[in-house]
Motif scaffolding. Structure first.
Motif, PDB file in Angstrom:
ATOM      1  N   VAL A  28       0.842  -1.202   0.000  1.00  0.00           N
ATOM      2  CA  VAL A  28       0.000   0.000   0.000  1.00  0.00           C
ATOM      3  C   VAL A  28       0.874   1.249   0.000  1.00  0.00           C
ATOM      4  O   VAL A  28       0.615   2.202  -0.735  1.00  0.00           O
ATOM      5  CB  VAL A  28      -0.973  -0.006   1.200  1.00  0.00           C
ATOM      6  CG1 VAL A  28      -1.669   1.333   1.356  1.00  0.00           C
ATOM      7  CG2 VAL A  28      -1.987  -1.123   1.060  1.00  0.00           C
ATOM      8  N   LYS A  43      -7.155   9.020  -2.166  1.00  0.00           N
ATOM      9  CA  LYS A  43      -8.232   9.324  -1.228  1.00  0.00           C
ATOM     10  C   LYS A  43      -8.700   8.045  -0.560  1.00  0.00           C
ATOM     11  O   LYS A  43      -9.080   7.076  -1.227  1.00  0.00           O
ATOM     12  CB  LYS A  43      -9.394   9.977  -1.968  1.00  0.00           C
ATOM     13  CG  LYS A  43     -10.537  10.347  -1.071  1.00  0.00           C
ATOM     14  CD  LYS A  43     -11.634  11.042  -1.860  1.00  0.00           C
ATOM     15  CE  LYS A  43     -12.800  11.365  -0.958  1.00  0.00           C
ATOM     16  NZ  LYS A  43     -13.902  11.981  -1.700  1.00  0.00           N
ATOM     17  N   PHE A  44      -8.645   8.051   0.772  1.00  0.00           N
ATOM     18  CA  PHE A  44      -9.179   6.959   1.568  1.00  0.00           C
ATOM     19  C   PHE A  44     -10.438   7.486   2.256  1.00  0.00           C
ATOM     20  O   PHE A  44     -10.338   8.335   3.146  1.00  0.00           O
ATOM     21  CB  PHE A  44      -8.173   6.490   2.632  1.00  0.00           C
ATOM     22  CG  PHE A  44      -6.954   5.833   2.076  1.00  0.00           C
ATOM     23  CD1 PHE A  44      -7.018   4.544   1.574  1.00  0.00           C
ATOM     24  CD2 PHE A  44      -5.728   6.478   2.064  1.00  0.00           C
ATOM     25  CE1 PHE A  44      -5.892   3.919   1.067  1.00  0.00           C
ATOM     26  CE2 PHE A  44      -4.600   5.866   1.566  1.00  0.00           C
ATOM     27  CZ  PHE A  44      -4.684   4.580   1.060  1.00  0.00           C
ATOM     28  N   PHE A  47     -10.914   8.654   6.031  1.00  0.00           N
ATOM     29  CA  PHE A  47      -9.561   8.699   6.577  1.00  0.00           C
ATOM     30  C   PHE A  47      -8.853   9.981   6.166  1.00  0.00           C
ATOM     31  O   PHE A  47      -8.432  10.759   7.003  1.00  0.00           O
ATOM     32  CB  PHE A  47      -8.750   7.481   6.140  1.00  0.00           C
ATOM     33  CG  PHE A  47      -7.378   7.438   6.748  1.00  0.00           C
ATOM     34  CD1 PHE A  47      -7.204   7.112   8.073  1.00  0.00           C
ATOM     35  CD2 PHE A  47      -6.263   7.731   5.982  1.00  0.00           C
ATOM     36  CE1 PHE A  47      -5.937   7.090   8.641  1.00  0.00           C
ATOM     37  CE2 PHE A  47      -4.995   7.711   6.535  1.00  0.00           C
ATOM     38  CZ  PHE A  47      -4.838   7.387   7.870  1.00  0.00           C
TER      39      PHE A  47
END
Length: 72
Positions: A28, A43-44, A47
């Motif tokens: 990741v 973009k999470f 988060f």
């Protein structure tokens, strides 16, 4: 949180081995790093958003003025 703590927590929550969890986290990190290097955004949901921002170069005088102003 350190990388080791992240691996331990991730391993406990997923049931994966610590080795597999560490490999997944590193994968990741690599994907995010590559996307940012290409100027993209990551973009999470729930988060945050990671993006690369190019900032203007600051001179020593600007830094010293801010330090002196903060001390006053």
């Amino acid at each position: 949180m350190t990388f080791t703590e992240l691996v331990n927590e991730g391993s406990a929550r997923t049931g994966l081995t610590k080795k597999d969890t560490a490999a997944a986290i590193k994968a990741v990190q690599s994907v995010v790093r590559d996307a940012l290097a290409k100027g993209g955004r990551v973009k999470f949901p729930n988060f945050g958003v990671f993006y690369r921002a190019d900032l203007a170069v600051r001179s020593v005088v600007q830094v010293l003025r801010r330090v002196c102003a903060a001390e006053a």
